[in-house]
Write a protein that holds these residues in place. Structure first.
Motif, PDB file in Angstrom:
ATOM      1  N   GLU A  10       0.821  -1.215   0.000  1.00 55.10           N
ATOM      2  CA  GLU A  10       0.000   0.000   0.000  1.00 55.10           C
ATOM      3  C   GLU A  10       0.858   1.269   0.000  1.00 55.10           C
ATOM      4  OE1 GLU A  10      -2.086   0.264   3.666  1.00 55.10           O
ATOM      5  OE2 GLU A  10      -3.560   1.691   2.932  1.00 55.10           O
ATOM      6  N   LYS A  11       2.057   1.199   0.583  1.00 56.00           N
ATOM      7  CA  LYS A  11       2.928   2.376   0.634  1.00 56.00           C
ATOM      8  C   LYS A  11       3.303   2.762  -0.787  1.00 56.00           C
ATOM      9  CE  LYS A  11       5.612   5.560   2.367  1.00 56.00           C
ATOM     10  NZ  LYS A  11       5.602   6.331   1.080  1.00 56.00           N
ATOM     11  N   GLY A  12       3.273   4.094  -1.055  1.00 59.03           N
ATOM     12  CA  GLY A  12       3.613   4.564  -2.395  1.00 59.03           C
ATOM     13  C   GLY A  12       5.110   4.573  -2.644  1.00 59.03           C
ATOM     14  N   GLY A  13       5.496   4.366  -3.906  1.00 64.91           N
ATOM     15  CA  GLY A  13       6.872   4.558  -4.321  1.00 64.91           C
ATOM     16  C   GLY A  13       7.878   3.561  -3.773  1.00 64.91           C
ATOM     17  N   GLN A  42      -2.733   4.761 -12.708  1.00 66.92           N
ATOM     18  CA  GLN A  42      -1.677   5.649 -13.197  1.00 66.92           C
ATOM     19  C   GLN A  42      -0.867   4.995 -14.318  1.00 66.92           C
ATOM     20  OE1 GLN A  42       0.383   8.129 -10.313  1.00 66.92           O
ATOM     21  NE2 GLN A  42      -0.974   7.354  -8.735  1.00 66.92           N
ATOM     22  N   ASN A  44       1.607   3.147 -14.914  1.00 66.01           N
ATOM     23  CA  ASN A  44       3.065   3.266 -15.032  1.00 66.01           C
ATOM     24  C   ASN A  44       3.701   2.028 -15.646  1.00 66.01           C
ATOM     25  OD1 ASN A  44       3.388   5.882 -14.107  1.00 66.01           O
ATOM     26  ND2 ASN A  44       3.377   5.259 -11.968  1.00 66.01           N
ATOM     27  N   ARG A  47       3.187   2.253 -19.357  1.00 66.82           N
ATOM     28  CA  ARG A  47       4.111   3.247 -19.902  1.00 66.82           C
ATOM     29  C   ARG A  47       5.537   2.686 -19.943  1.00 66.82           C
ATOM     30  NH1 ARG A  47       2.396   8.661 -17.997  1.00 66.82           N
ATOM     31  NH2 ARG A  47       2.455   7.805 -15.913  1.00 66.82           N
ATOM     32  N   VAL A 101     -19.682  -0.146  -7.166  1.00 71.64           N
ATOM     33  CA  VAL A 101     -20.124  -0.234  -5.776  1.00 71.64           C
ATOM     34  C   VAL A 101     -21.386  -1.075  -5.610  1.00 71.64           C
ATOM     35  CG1 VAL A 101     -21.599   1.791  -5.380  1.00 71.64           C
ATOM     36  CG2 VAL A 101     -19.903   1.183  -3.707  1.00 71.64           C
ATOM     37  N   PRO A 129      -1.109   2.218  -5.082  1.00 72.81           N
ATOM     38  CA  PRO A 129      -0.717   2.350  -3.678  1.00 72.81           C
ATOM     39  C   PRO A 129      -1.903   2.595  -2.745  1.00 72.81           C
ATOM     40  CG  PRO A 129      -0.206   4.358  -4.857  1.00 72.81           C
ATOM     41  CD  PRO A 129      -0.765   3.396  -5.861  1.00 72.81           C
ATOM     42  N   HIS A 154       8.456   3.963   6.785  1.00 70.91           N
ATOM     43  CA  HIS A 154       7.030   3.982   6.431  1.00 70.91           C
ATOM     44  C   HIS A 154       6.638   2.750   5.616  1.00 70.91           C
ATOM     45  CE1 HIS A 154       6.508   7.879   8.134  1.00 70.91           C
ATOM     46  NE2 HIS A 154       7.092   8.564   7.189  1.00 70.91           N
TER      47      HIS A 154
ATOM     48  N   GLU B  10      -0.214  12.648  -7.266  1.00 74.71           N
ATOM     49  CA  GLU B  10      -0.823  11.318  -7.303  1.00 74.71           C
ATOM     50  C   GLU B  10       0.234  10.211  -7.257  1.00 74.71           C
ATOM     51  OE1 GLU B  10      -2.722  10.720 -11.040  1.00 74.71           O
ATOM     52  OE2 GLU B  10      -3.972   9.071 -10.340  1.00 74.71           O
ATOM     53  N   LYS B  11       1.423  10.476  -7.818  1.00 68.01           N
ATOM     54  CA  LYS B  11       2.464   9.449  -7.825  1.00 68.01           C
ATOM     55  C   LYS B  11       2.858   9.131  -6.399  1.00 68.01           C
ATOM     56  CE  LYS B  11       5.708   6.752  -9.448  1.00 68.01           C
ATOM     57  NZ  LYS B  11       5.758   6.034  -8.152  1.00 68.01           N
ATOM     58  N   GLY B  12       3.033   7.799  -6.135  1.00 67.48           N
ATOM     59  CA  GLY B  12       3.399   7.408  -4.789  1.00 67.48           C
ATOM     60  C   GLY B  12       4.875   7.638  -4.487  1.00 67.48           C
ATOM     61  N   GLY B  13       5.186   7.911  -3.227  1.00 69.67           N
ATOM     62  CA  GLY B  13       6.562   7.936  -2.750  1.00 69.67           C
ATOM     63  C   GLY B  13       7.402   9.075  -3.266  1.00 69.67           C
ATOM     64  N   THR B  17       4.555  13.376   2.251  1.00 65.12           N
ATOM     65  CA  THR B  17       4.537  13.372   3.712  1.00 65.12           C
ATOM     66  C   THR B  17       5.797  14.015   4.261  1.00 65.12           C
ATOM     67  OG1 THR B  17       3.174  11.394   3.706  1.00 65.12           O
ATOM     68  CG2 THR B  17       4.382  11.873   5.731  1.00 65.12           C
ATOM     69  N   GLN B  42      -3.162   6.136   5.316  1.00 64.04           N
ATOM     70  CA  GLN B  42      -1.985   5.430   5.843  1.00 64.04           C
ATOM     71  C   GLN B  42      -1.330   6.198   6.984  1.00 64.04           C
ATOM     72  OE1 GLN B  42       0.556   3.317   3.019  1.00 64.04           O
ATOM     73  NE2 GLN B  42      -0.859   3.861   1.395  1.00 64.04           N
ATOM     74  N   ASN B  44       0.792   8.433   7.655  1.00 63.87           N
ATOM     75  CA  ASN B  44       2.248   8.543   7.832  1.00 63.87           C
ATOM     76  C   ASN B  44       2.643   9.869   8.477  1.00 63.87           C
ATOM     77  OD1 ASN B  44       3.047   6.019   6.912  1.00 63.87           O
ATOM     78  ND2 ASN B  44       2.978   6.649   4.781  1.00 63.87           N
ATOM     79  N   GLU B  97     -14.530   7.219   0.861  1.00 63.83           N
ATOM     80  CA  GLU B  97     -15.038   7.471  -0.483  1.00 63.83           C
ATOM     81  C   GLU B  97     -16.353   6.724  -0.716  1.00 63.83           C
ATOM     82  OE1 GLU B  97     -12.240   7.603  -3.567  1.00 63.83           O
ATOM     83  OE2 GLU B  97     -13.772   8.038  -5.036  1.00 63.83           O
ATOM     84  N   VAL B  98     -16.372   5.451  -0.304  1.00 65.43           N
ATOM     85  CA  VAL B  98     -17.595   4.665  -0.521  1.00 65.43           C
ATOM     86  C   VAL B  98     -18.673   5.098   0.474  1.00 65.43           C
ATOM     87  CG1 VAL B  98     -18.549   2.326  -0.503  1.00 65.43           C
ATOM     88  CG2 VAL B  98     -16.316   2.741  -1.510  1.00 65.43           C
ATOM     89  N   PRO B 129      -1.713   8.946  -2.245  1.00 65.81           N
ATOM     90  CA  PRO B 129      -1.258   8.878  -3.638  1.00 65.81           C
ATOM     91  C   PRO B 129      -2.354   8.458  -4.612  1.00 65.81           C
ATOM     92  CG  PRO B 129      -0.466   6.980  -2.449  1.00 65.81           C
ATOM     93  CD  PRO B 129      -1.209   7.818  -1.461  1.00 65.81           C
ATOM     94  N   THR B 130      -3.519   9.134  -4.528  1.00 71.66           N
ATOM     95  CA  THR B 130      -4.604   8.892  -5.498  1.00 71.66           C
ATOM     96  C   THR B 130      -5.317  10.221  -5.697  1.00 71.66           C
ATOM     97  OG1 THR B 130      -6.038   8.387  -3.651  1.00 71.66           O
ATOM     98  CG2 THR B 130      -5.135   6.509  -4.825  1.00 71.66           C
ATOM     99  N   HIS B 154       8.386   8.814 -13.782  1.00 77.32           N
ATOM    100  CA  HIS B 154       6.978   8.561 -13.483  1.00 77.32           C
ATOM    101  C   HIS B 154       6.356   9.709 -12.691  1.00 77.32           C
ATOM    102  CE1 HIS B 154       7.154   4.628 -15.185  1.00 77.32           C
ATOM    103  NE2 HIS B 154       7.801   4.047 -14.207  1.00 77.32           N
ATOM    104  N   ALA B 157       5.584  12.529 -15.084  1.00 77.29           N
ATOM    105  CA  ALA B 157       4.450  12.196 -15.961  1.00 77.29           C
ATOM    106  C   ALA B 157       3.116  12.335 -15.230  1.00 77.29           C
ATOM    107  CB  ALA B 157       4.608  10.770 -16.490  1.00 77.29           C
ATOM    108  N   ALA B 158       3.142  12.126 -13.905  1.00 82.09           N
ATOM    109  CA  ALA B 158       1.897  12.191 -13.123  1.00 82.09           C
ATOM    110  C   ALA B 158       1.343  13.612 -13.031  1.00 82.09           C
ATOM    111  CB  ALA B 158       2.140  11.646 -11.713  1.00 82.09           C
TER     112      ALA B 158
END
Ligand SMILES: Nc1ncnc2c1ncn2[C@@H]1O[C@H](COP(=O)(O)OP(=O)(O)OP(=O)(O)O)[C@@H](O)[C@H]1O
Ligand SMILES: Nc1ncnc2c1ncn2[C@@H]1O[C@H](COP(=O)(O)OP(=O)(O)OP(=O)(O)O)[C@@H](O)[C@H]1O
Ligand SMILES: [Mg+2]
Ligand SMILES: [Mg+2]
Lengths: 259, 259
Positions: A10-13, A42, A44, A47, A101, A129, A154, B10-13, B17, B42, B44, B97-98, B129-130, B154, B157-158
């Motif tokens: 779940e952690k980004g990057g 996204q 990636n 791409r 949903v 993520p 993290h 949006e890109k993770g990492g 944070t 998350q 963080n 969101e839901v 990251p969304t 990446h 590009a985001a």
């Protein structure tokens, strides 16, 4: 027996996309037939494999949200590399969670790809993520999951949530989902933080015997190869990144699917 | 006039944070009163500031999903550092969101924090990251947005998706949302890829005059400080990471809010 492996954290990057793309390329270099399925809005991985889908190609968005299940073969596109194919993603996938949903079997939509599986030795799935419906679908479809863990705090902390989610998936949807292993990424043996997290992984009972011997070292060539739209094992075979991903491919093949 | 700044990509990492936590700490060191609002499930930023919420404290989850708007002051918790407060996040936020899909004004739920704003000079918001409903809420509430851009392909590009989303927000919900600027992160002048992306940013007309002179260099101490639950400007004042974030804070103050 085809191995269907979800690559998730779940952690980004942390190197999910880099692991899917470069592991797939390394496996194809060893002669395996590999399908990459990009389930990240996204896109990636799509791409990175240089394959924007043609007009005719379906994407994971269509496969998951179409009223009637489409022919999954229409979602497969070739890449420039022998033995490496792709089911591309699409930005509209970011709306799938809300679109599905109220739909029946919304967690199992990705199983619509099942007729494709027999044509490949490995199917590798890239995830976004988040632990949303997209990742749930990936876990419902996969036979095993591989966790890239950046050797930073993290990313290690995020593993609790991931394992909780996997436990739920096993209880409710896919009891056979097994852990392929944890691969350390962005590993830099010169820094205290990398070593500290590596030690935590090695000492963590939840992963005993499942942390790969191969660590993916911090290597700018991996990032550079993404700039050139080529997996690092093709972009610069002599780089540390290429060596690490080839070693990881060998280790995954050697250790085989967990019973 | 309080500056409310969303930190998003949006890109993770890419350092969202790390930028929220370390910029907030640097601003508080310069004597400003700062509130960090963590809108990432998350959590963080909450973890990095060492402040798991007490039993009594509300979180951004409660603020956004409660039927009747709660008193936002109950969501603020102190940190160990003078002038730095936090509205913590909670993992349940991943279901917001839901949960909010059929609710009235679901995009403006974070505006329930508005009564707090006058007590601070800066409010910094961390995002997941969304580009989901959580990030939309953050953009509906903020006056400006700051983009951390990892100097890798990446992450650059985001930016297209991010700017498209901001355009929609401006048309539909918050016409006054302005760009604070783009800050390069993980910058390593020794690598071709970092220089290549830096050149792209500098040449990109969409950001002309808005790329900060301060780049946040790749620096292991930033990651290490997260291991110790302390912003880098407190953890090791003499490190490159601390110097870069203090310089960024000075530059943001100097340039002031864009008209
Ligand atoms: N071992 C490595 N050394 C250096 N850079 C790396 C390494 N692995 C990946 N990268 C770079 O770091 C960035 C993050 O990696 P990547 O995009 O694969 O992570 P991810 O987990 O897929 O991210 P997301 O959460 O956004 O999907 C990318 O720019 C990638 O090129
Ligand atoms: N300049 C830097 N040099 C080295 N490491 C860094 C730097 N900035 C952040 N990091 C580390 O890189 C990782 C990613 O940064 P961070 O978590 O702040 O990104 P993020 O955009 O918030 O990620 P997410 O998309 O998951 O929310 C963290 O482990 C952090 O400690
Ligand atoms: Mg990815
Ligand atoms: Mg973050």
């Amino acid at each position: 027996q085809t191995r269907i492996i979800a690559v998730a954290n779940e952690k980004g990057g942390v190197g999910k996309t880099s692991t899917v793309v470069n592991l797939a390329a390394a496996l194809s270099l060893s002669g395996f037939r590999v399908l990459v399925v990009d389930v990240d809005p996204q896109y990636n991985a799509t791409r990175a494999l240089g394959s924007p889908a043609g007009e005719e190609t379906l994407t994971t968005y269509h496969v998951m949200t179409a009223q009637k299940a489409p022919d999954p073969a229409r979602a497969v596109c070739p890449t420039r590399w022998e033995g490496l194919s792709l089911v591309p993603s699409h930005p509209d996938l970011s709306g799938a969670e809300v679109e599905l949903v109220n739909k029946l079997a919304r967690e199992k939509r990705l199983r619509r790809l099942e007729p494709l599986v027999k044509d490949y030795d490995f199917v590798l799935l890239d995830t976004p993520p988040t632990l949303s419906l997209l990742t749930v679908n990936v876990f419902a479809f996969a036979g095993e999951f591989l966790i890239p863990c950046q050797t930073q705090p993290h990313a290690y902390a995020a593993l609790d949530d991931l394992l909780d989610t996997v436990d739920l998936i096993r209880e409710e949807i896919n009891p056979g989902l097994t852990l392929t292993g944890v691969v350390a990424t962005f590993y830099d043996p010169r820094t205290r933080v990398s070593k500290a997290v590596m030690e935590k992984l090695a000492a963590d009972g939840r992963f005993s015997g499942k942390v790969f011997e191969t660590a993916i070292r911090m290597n700018a060539t991996i990032a550079e190869s993404a700039l050139h739209g080529e997996p690092v094992v093709f972009f610069r075979q002599g780089s540390p990144g290429a060596a690490d991903y080839r070693a990881l491919a060998d280790e995954i093949v050697r250790r085989g699917a967990r019973p």
